[in-house]
Every structure is written in C-alpha cells, then in structure tokens.
Design an enzyme around this catalytic site. Structure first.
Site, PDB file in Angstrom:
ATOM      1  N   TYR A   1      -9.009   0.029  -1.757  1.00 19.60           N
ATOM      2  CA  TYR A   1      -8.496  -1.220  -1.182  1.00 19.60           C
ATOM      3  C   TYR A   1      -8.641  -1.245   0.341  1.00 19.60           C
ATOM      4  O   TYR A   1      -7.727  -1.650   1.058  1.00 19.60           O
ATOM      5  CB  TYR A   1      -7.029  -1.441  -1.578  1.00 19.60           C
ATOM      6  CG  TYR A   1      -6.795  -1.418  -3.066  1.00 19.60           C
ATOM      7  CD1 TYR A   1      -7.180  -2.481  -3.873  1.00 19.60           C
ATOM      8  CD2 TYR A   1      -6.199  -0.321  -3.680  1.00 19.60           C
ATOM      9  CE1 TYR A   1      -6.970  -2.463  -5.244  1.00 19.60           C
ATOM     10  CE2 TYR A   1      -5.996  -0.274  -5.048  1.00 19.60           C
ATOM     11  CZ  TYR A   1      -6.377  -1.354  -5.826  1.00 19.60           C
ATOM     12  OH  TYR A   1      -6.175  -1.319  -7.185  1.00 19.60           O
ATOM     13  N   HIS A   2      -9.819  -0.822   0.826  1.00 20.67           N
ATOM     14  CA  HIS A   2     -10.045  -0.767   2.268  1.00 20.67           C
ATOM     15  C   HIS A   2     -11.240  -1.619   2.710  1.00 20.67           C
ATOM     16  O   HIS A   2     -12.072  -1.155   3.492  1.00 20.67           O
ATOM     17  CB  HIS A   2     -10.273   0.685   2.708  1.00 20.67           C
ATOM     18  CG  HIS A   2      -9.104   1.577   2.474  1.00 20.67           C
ATOM     19  ND1 HIS A   2      -9.221   2.966   2.452  1.00 20.67           N
ATOM     20  CD2 HIS A   2      -7.785   1.308   2.278  1.00 20.67           C
ATOM     21  CE1 HIS A   2      -8.033   3.501   2.232  1.00 20.67           C
ATOM     22  NE2 HIS A   2      -7.142   2.513   2.128  1.00 20.67           N
TER      23      HIS A   2
ATOM     24  N   ASN B   1       0.833  -1.204   0.000  1.00 17.10           N
ATOM     25  CA  ASN B   1       0.000   0.000   0.000  1.00 17.10           C
ATOM     26  C   ASN B   1       0.870   1.258   0.000  1.00 17.10           C
ATOM     27  O   ASN B   1       2.095   1.171  -0.117  1.00 17.10           O
ATOM     28  CB  ASN B   1      -0.968  -0.014   1.193  1.00 17.10           C
ATOM     29  CG  ASN B   1      -0.246  -0.029   2.530  1.00 17.10           C
ATOM     30  OD1 ASN B   1       0.935   0.270   2.622  1.00 17.10           O
ATOM     31  ND2 ASN B   1      -0.969  -0.382   3.580  1.00 17.10           N
TER      32      ASN B   1
ATOM     33  N   ILE C   1      -0.168   5.553   3.879  1.00 18.10           N
ATOM     34  CA  ILE C   1      -0.748   6.785   4.436  1.00 18.10           C
ATOM     35  C   ILE C   1      -1.329   6.397   5.795  1.00 18.10           C
ATOM     36  O   ILE C   1      -2.267   5.614   5.876  1.00 18.10           O
ATOM     37  CB  ILE C   1      -1.829   7.353   3.520  1.00 18.10           C
ATOM     38  CG1 ILE C   1      -1.238   7.702   2.148  1.00 18.10           C
ATOM     39  CG2 ILE C   1      -2.495   8.577   4.147  1.00 18.10           C
ATOM     40  CD1 ILE C   1      -2.292   7.977   1.085  1.00 18.10           C
TER      41      ILE C   1
ATOM     42  N   ALA D   1      -3.854 -22.015   5.528  1.00 18.56           N
ATOM     43  CA  ALA D   1      -4.838 -22.512   6.485  1.00 18.56           C
ATOM     44  C   ALA D   1      -6.146 -22.783   5.751  1.00 18.56           C
ATOM     45  O   ALA D   1      -6.694 -21.894   5.105  1.00 18.56           O
ATOM     46  CB  ALA D   1      -5.059 -21.502   7.602  1.00 18.56           C
TER      47      ALA D   1
END
Length: 514
Positions: free
Chosen positions: A448-449, A95, A98, A217
């Site tokens: 992308y959050h 990322n 920020i 997993a």
C-alpha cells in the site's frame, strides 16, 4: 461538515489525509493566514477502529476505503485491492504506522533526479519536528514468536539486532533486524494519525482554520493560468466553489492527486482528450512514474499458534542488502504475527489451521506504472497500472525471488525453526527460478505504498510535474504535497517521509506567503 468561516481563504488544502491534516495544521499556526481543509470523507473523531493501532485491518476494505482495483497485469498480480482512505487522517488512520526517518541514500537519490534542496542535511531535521509519538515497539507488545524470528534472521544473515532504527545511524549501512519504531502510544495502543496529533487539538479553536468534511473536490478552478480554488460536491449532490486567494494545495495521495489534476485539464494531452477533458496545461508527467513495493510471501505450517500480543501485528522485520548500495536495502522483510494469505489461497494453496509467514518486499522497485482517467466523470474510478515486474533489467523479479529465498533461509535457523513443521507456500517442490517466479509474481501483495505520480524534478525535465518547491509547472498558485511528489519510492515504509515532506512544504509555503 464544519462551518465555513470565509468566502475566500488564503490557502485551500484539498485532502485531509496523512499530509493534508499535518499541512493544514502547520499553515494555520500563523493567525493571519486563513486555511480551509477540504476532505472527501467524514470527521474521524469518535471512530474507535481508527484510534487503536491493532485494529488497522478493520479499516481496510470497509466503508472508508476507496478500494481501488488494478488494470490487468502483464507480469504481476492483478487481484490486488489498493486501499485508499476517504476519512480525515487518511491512510495514517489505517496503516501500521511503521515510521522511518528518511534514509539519506533515498534523499540523495531524489537530489540526483533533480529535486534540489531535498538533500539529507536539509530534510532530516524535519523528522525531529514531528508531533507524532514515534519509538520502538514497547516490551509489553513484543511477541515471543516474533522475537524468535528476529533471532533467527540475525543468525541467518549475521545481522545486528537494532533496538533503534531512527537514532542517526542510518547514514551508513542500514542492514539489520529487530522490532520497528512505530507511531503509537504504547500505554493505550493509540495510533499516531496526523489528524489526531495535528488537527484534533486545534480544529475547533483556531478562527483561521476551517475543516470541511464530506466535500469531494471535483476540479481545480483555473483562471488565466492560475488556480483560484476548487469545485466541490457535497453529499446532497450540490456543487459549489471554495476560493483560494493565494494557493491551492493538493494532498489527495498518489492516486487521487494526479486524478484531480487530470480532471482539471492538467496532464498528458492525449489522455485528457481521450477522456473528454479540455486540455488546459499539457503536462505529460501527471500520473506517470507510479511506483509501489510488491511483497512476496512464504508460509509454513506451525506446530503451535503464536501468541496474539502485538502493537499492530506487523511490528518487526529485517533490512537486507543483497546486491546494492549498503546505504539502501534491496529487501525489506516483515515478520507478521497473523499471516496475510488471501492471494496464496486464491492461487489454490491449501493452508492448515496454524500457519506462520514471512513477507519480503522489493525495497527499491525499478518498474514504473501509471494512473490515468478514462472519463470526465469524477465518479469513474481511475485506471491504475503499476506494471509490476516489467523493468528491463529484471531487478524487481530478481529481488522478489531473493527475498523469498532469504525467508526460507531464515526459517532454517533457530529459534524460528522450532515453530514450523513444513513449508506450505510456495511449497518445497517450487525450487527453480522459473517456478518460484511464476508463483511469487502471481500471488504478491502490495504494501500500500503507491508513490511518484506527480514527481518533482529539475526545470529541464519534461516529465517533472513539480518544481523542487512542489509547485505545479505551468499553473500559478498550485502545489502538490503527498507521496506522489517522490521522484523515487523510499526503500522503507514511507509514512514518515510523507510527514516530513508535509512539514517542509509548510515552510516552503510560508516563505512564499510572506
């Protein structure tokens, strides 16, 4: 893959990303606590693309990116590629770093949603514990073009130019413009990934810490209502168990934590039955409450090419309060050096060689989506439906349009006005709300959050997956620690809040282990 030092660990942390790398390091500070960190992807040491903050675009849509795709969108852009990293350090290795101290108003919103103990007075001190170097973009990295956009935004909206965002003034009004505070080392452009700052110094020297990479997993092992470990699969296809004497902690992110819970039989009963998974715990909130920051776009032809100097290329922006709480911005706008215009081009926009852009995002989205499995096969990607712009009050659509109009307003002011020739997207002919909405919703990007899909909440809330100590309801010895625990998405870039959540989780787990 690192050598396993125990057959059974006290704590097994699943997912070595932003939260997991930090958490495993903190938990293993106690020599009597044995910790295994299980990461699907490889070790990030030696990966030079991850080390340099400027090279973050090289990490997206590459060999480490799970590159998830969205379900068809009723009102938004279904062409978004949702990057999620399969690599030690996770998204903190891909990322722009920020990094904001959590806004008090956002934390108070969590408490109001049932997350008792997460009030600002308790949580904010954890930001000071972060090992990542966080500070303003260095003078040598401040792009002259971006400096001019900051000045124009300040003039257009009568905003203060903030030299520091994380210095304690966030308790009141948070409007402003300026260069952000970023997790990086300015002298070398080294990014502040949690793997680098927390794990690398200790992963080969602590006898009680095993970092196990290239292990996926596939299922949490449940016995008599308790999490006893995880079933993992290696690169050779062989499966085995990694056992946990005390706790299993999922740190797989807002997509893969609910996915792993559902694959383990923990989630909405109807979803699990449809996927062919036996229902162990019918927990209806798993995978629900998905939130994301949709980001709009405005592009102009430039009369000259901006210099390339930068920390990451997305170093500055503005926080605007257009109709809401002065403690929470409605619009968070970024001022990129290099425009990200793939969706505008896919829509048919013909862009000249030299362009500049502003990208406003909806800071407090009201729309809610969901994530769910469609098969018991772990190799089958999950279904992801953010349901962009579907909130009943039309808040998100209204803020998207307000953000694009705010970008146009900034572009009319000097000194930014001297950089541009003409608007090329959405274009000068796109003026009415209906026209602008159609274009903006069809071409918006994610920041992308993704967040909120295993949210914490009060005991009486049937949709709360976790209690305020991050424990999964109905299963002993199982927690979740990542952005999926957020009751509501932060109004600013969330990586700082993810790290703070992991720091606080380490204290909560240590208390229970004692």
């Amino acid at each position: 893959m690192s050598t396993e030092k125990y057959e059974t660990y006290d704590v097994v942390v699943v997912g070595g990303g932003t939260a997991g790398a930090l958490l495993a390091s903190r938990l293993s500070e106690h020599p009597a606590t044995s910790v295994a960190l299980v990461e699907w992807g490889p070790d990030d040491r030696g990966e030079e693309r991850a080390r340099s903050l400027r090279r973050w675009p090289e990490m997206l849509e590459g060999e480490f990116d799970l590159d998830y795709r969205l379900e068809p969108q009723e009102r938004g852009n279904a062409g978004i590629r949702l990057a999620r990293m399969r690599l030690l350090g996770g998204c903190s290795n891909a990322n722009t770093m920020i990094t904001w101290r959590p806004l008090p108003a956002d934390l108070s919103e969590w408490v109001a949603a049932g997350a008792s103990g997460w009030e600002p007075e308790t949580v904010l001190p954890y930001f000071e514990r972060l090992r990542t170097t966080i500070g303003p973009v260095a003078e040598k990295d401040r792009n002259p073009y971006v400096t001019d956009v900051i000045a124009a935004a300040s003039e257009a909206f009568d905003l203060p130019v903030q030299e520091r965002w994380n210095d304690g003034r966030m308790d009141g009004r948070v409007e402003g413009t300026g260069f952000f505070e970023v997790g990086y080392v300015p002298e070398t452009n080294q990014r502040g990934a949690t793997s680098l700052d927390y794990l690398h110094p200790v992963m080969d020297v602590r006898d009680n810490l095993s970092v196990l990479t290239r292990l996926r997993a596939e299922r949490v092992l449940l016995e008599a209502g308790r999490a006893e470990g995880v079933l993992v699969r290696g690169g050779d296809g062989a499966t085995r168990e990694i056992r946990a004497a005390r706790e299993v902690v999922l740190c797989c992110g807002a997509v893969d934590s609910p996915r792993l819970l559902q694959l383990s039989g923990i989630g909405p009963g109807a979803v699990l039955e449809a996927a062919g998974v036996d229902v162990c715990v019918d927990l209806p909130g798993v995978g629900e409450n998905l939130q994301d920051h949709p980001e709009g776009l405005a592009i102009w032809e430039a009369n000259r090419t901006p210099p390339s100097v930068c920390a990451s290329g997305w170093d500055a922006g503005a926080l605007l309060n257009l109709e809401g709480d002065p403690g929470q911005p409605d619009v968070l706008m970024h001022f990129p050096v290099e425009p990200w215009a793939v969706h505008a081009e896919a829509y048919g926009a013909e862009l000249p060689e030299r362009i500049v852009s502003l990208t406003p995002n909806v800071a407090k989205p009201a729309s809610r989506g969901r994530i769910w499995i469609t098969s018991a096969d772990p190799d089958q990607p999950p279904a992801i439906d953010p349901r962009y712009f579907t909130d009943h009050e039309g808040h998100d659509e209204r803020m998207l349009l307000a953000g694009v109009r705010a970008a146009r307003r900034i572009a009319r002011h000097e000194p930014f006005a001297s950089w541009r020739l003409r608007e090329v997207f959405p274009g000068p002919s796109v003026r009415s709300d209906a026209e602008l909405s159609e274009v903006a919703r069809a071409t918006h990007q994610t920041v992308y959050h993704p967040s909120g899909t295993c949210r914490m909440g009060a005991d009486g809330d049937p949709m709360a997956v976790l209690d305020p100590s991050l424990r999964v309801r109905g299963v002993a010895g199982l927690r979740v620690v990542d952005a999926s625990v957020f009751p509501t998405l932060t109004s600013v870039n969330p990586v700082g809040t993810v790290m703070v959540v992991a720091e606080r989780a380490a204290d909560l787990i240590h208390q229970d282990l004692r």
